[in-house]
Design an enzyme around this catalytic site. Structure first.
Site, short mmCIF file in Angstrom:
data_model
loop_
_atom_site.label_atom_id
_atom_site.label_comp_id
_atom_site.label_asym_id
_atom_site.label_seq_id
_atom_site.Cartn_x
_atom_site.Cartn_y
_atom_site.Cartn_z
N GLY A 41 0.81 -1.21 0.00
CA GLY A 41 0.00 0.00 0.00
C GLY A 41 0.84 1.25 0.00
O GLY A 41 0.61 2.18 -0.78
N THR A 220 0.79 -8.34 -15.76
CA THR A 220 2.20 -8.02 -15.97
C THR A 220 2.98 -9.33 -16.13
O THR A 220 2.76 -10.29 -15.39
CB THR A 220 2.76 -7.19 -14.81
OG1 THR A 220 2.58 -7.90 -13.57
CG2 THR A 220 2.03 -5.85 -14.71
N ALA A 249 9.02 -3.87 -5.28
CA ALA A 249 8.15 -2.70 -5.50
C ALA A 249 7.84 -2.43 -6.97
O ALA A 249 7.12 -1.48 -7.28
CB ALA A 249 8.73 -1.44 -4.86
N ALA A 250 8.33 -3.26 -7.88
CA ALA A 250 8.04 -3.02 -9.30
C ALA A 250 6.54 -3.10 -9.58
O ALA A 250 5.97 -2.25 -10.27
CB ALA A 250 8.80 -4.01 -10.16
N GLY A 251 5.88 -4.13 -9.04
CA GLY A 251 4.45 -4.28 -9.24
C GLY A 251 3.65 -3.17 -8.57
O GLY A 251 2.64 -2.70 -9.10
N ASP A 252 4.09 -2.75 -7.40
CA ASP A 252 3.42 -1.67 -6.68
C ASP A 252 3.54 -0.36 -7.45
O ASP A 252 2.57 0.40 -7.55
CB ASP A 252 4.03 -1.49 -5.28
CG ASP A 252 3.98 -2.77 -4.46
OD1 ASP A 252 3.03 -3.55 -4.63
OD2 ASP A 252 4.90 -2.98 -3.65
#
Length: 305
Positions: A41, A220, A249-252
């Site tokens: 988040g 992705t 944190a790439a997906g976030d």
């Protein structure tokens, strides 16, 4: 500016960079250590804010030495923090991350105070949630709290980006509440029952998820890019070639910047390309929030292509 509201987790990250990830029972030495901040988040909120959005973050922090610094960092990124809860009963969320020289990682999480972000606290935030232009959710808070968010989003006709991360038990009945379902290969398989490892299999999974009531699906695929479908149209966006250092944190970042692009009324293919560029930049640096790019970095990167 349109308000992007992120409701989700905050974690303190303990990072270990290694030449190679250990096998079961193996000790790998000569690592380098760093402490940073993350949580899906929080990462999504930071990425949206750094990409230029008016960002509100609703989360639950604990009682530990990191809380004041976490709040200070949010404010420096211009994230609104007036709906962040705190408790003296338990620590904040904690994450242990190991990654190798190829950017592959192992990640384990202690939820801590994240699981205190209960449905009644979501209800307390109803008036501010109602002002959102888009809502971003993931799976590091109680499932019941996400369900309450779905209810409020439907009540106030707020589009929802839902990221099934980390992949947990999933009910197909949630899909009609989701406007933009963002998943990686593993998460797409969890939700659809179809093994996803290519654009072709992503297309099959996307079709299945749309049939279950979801409005838009974005899958992705790492180095293979990203696939998106709206039902009437489908898009394939190739991956940007970068030197990957850490995939944390790439997906976030993808989710947060996708929300920004959508609130700016970008078409789906353009929005996915914008999010893919931000995600590509993220993997070129170590750590979660330290690696998340700012809007000018994303624009300069895209101008090269």
């Amino acid at each position: 500016m349109k308000q992007i509201t992120v409701i989700g987790s905050t974690n303190v990250d303990m990072l270990m960079a290694l030449e190679q990830l250990p096998q079961k029972g193996e000790t790998v030495t000569n690592g380098s250590f760093a402490q940073t901040f993350g949580g899906k988040g929080a990462n999504q909120a930071v990425s949206a804010a750094r990409a230029g959005a008016n960002t509100l973050f609703i989360t639950h922090l604990g009682n530990d030495i990191y809380v004041d610094t976490i709040l200070k960092n949010f404010r420096e990124d211009n994230i609104r923090t007036d709906y962040i809860y705190r408790t003296n009963e338990i620590n904040s969320g904690m994450a242990l991350v190991m990654f190798d020289q190829n950017g592959d990682n192992y990640l384990a999480v202690s939820p801590g105070s994240n699981y205190l972000l209960s449905p009644d606290k979501i209800e307390e935030c109803e008036n501010i949630i109602a002002k959102s232009s888009i809502l971003i959710l993931q799976m590091e808070i109680p499932i019941e709290s996400n369900l309450k968010c779905f209810e409020l989003a439907r009540k106030y006709k707020i589009p929802v980006i839902f990221n099934l991360a980390p992949a947990r038990a999933f009910e197909a009945g949630w899909l009609p509440y989701i406007d933009y379902f963002v998943v990686n290969e593993i998460e797409a398989c969890t939700a659809s029952g179809i093994k996803v490892n290519s654009p072709e299999t992503a297309k099959k999974a996307g079709k299945k998820l749309l049939s279950l009531g979801c409005k838009n699906v974005i899958i992705t695929l790492g180095e293979q890019g990203a696939y998106a479908t709206t039902g009437n149209k489908e898009y394939y966006v190739p991956a940007f070639k970068v030197n990957a250092v850490d995939a944390t944190a790439a997906g976030d970042t993808f989710c947060g910047t996708l929300a920004v692009a959508l609130t700016e009324n970008k078409e789906m293919d353009e929005a996915v390309r914008f999010a893919s560029a931000a995600s590509a930049l993220t993997v070129t640096k170590k750590g979660a929030q330290p690696s998340i790019p700012y809007r000018d970095e994303i624009n300069r990167f895209l101008n090269k292509y």
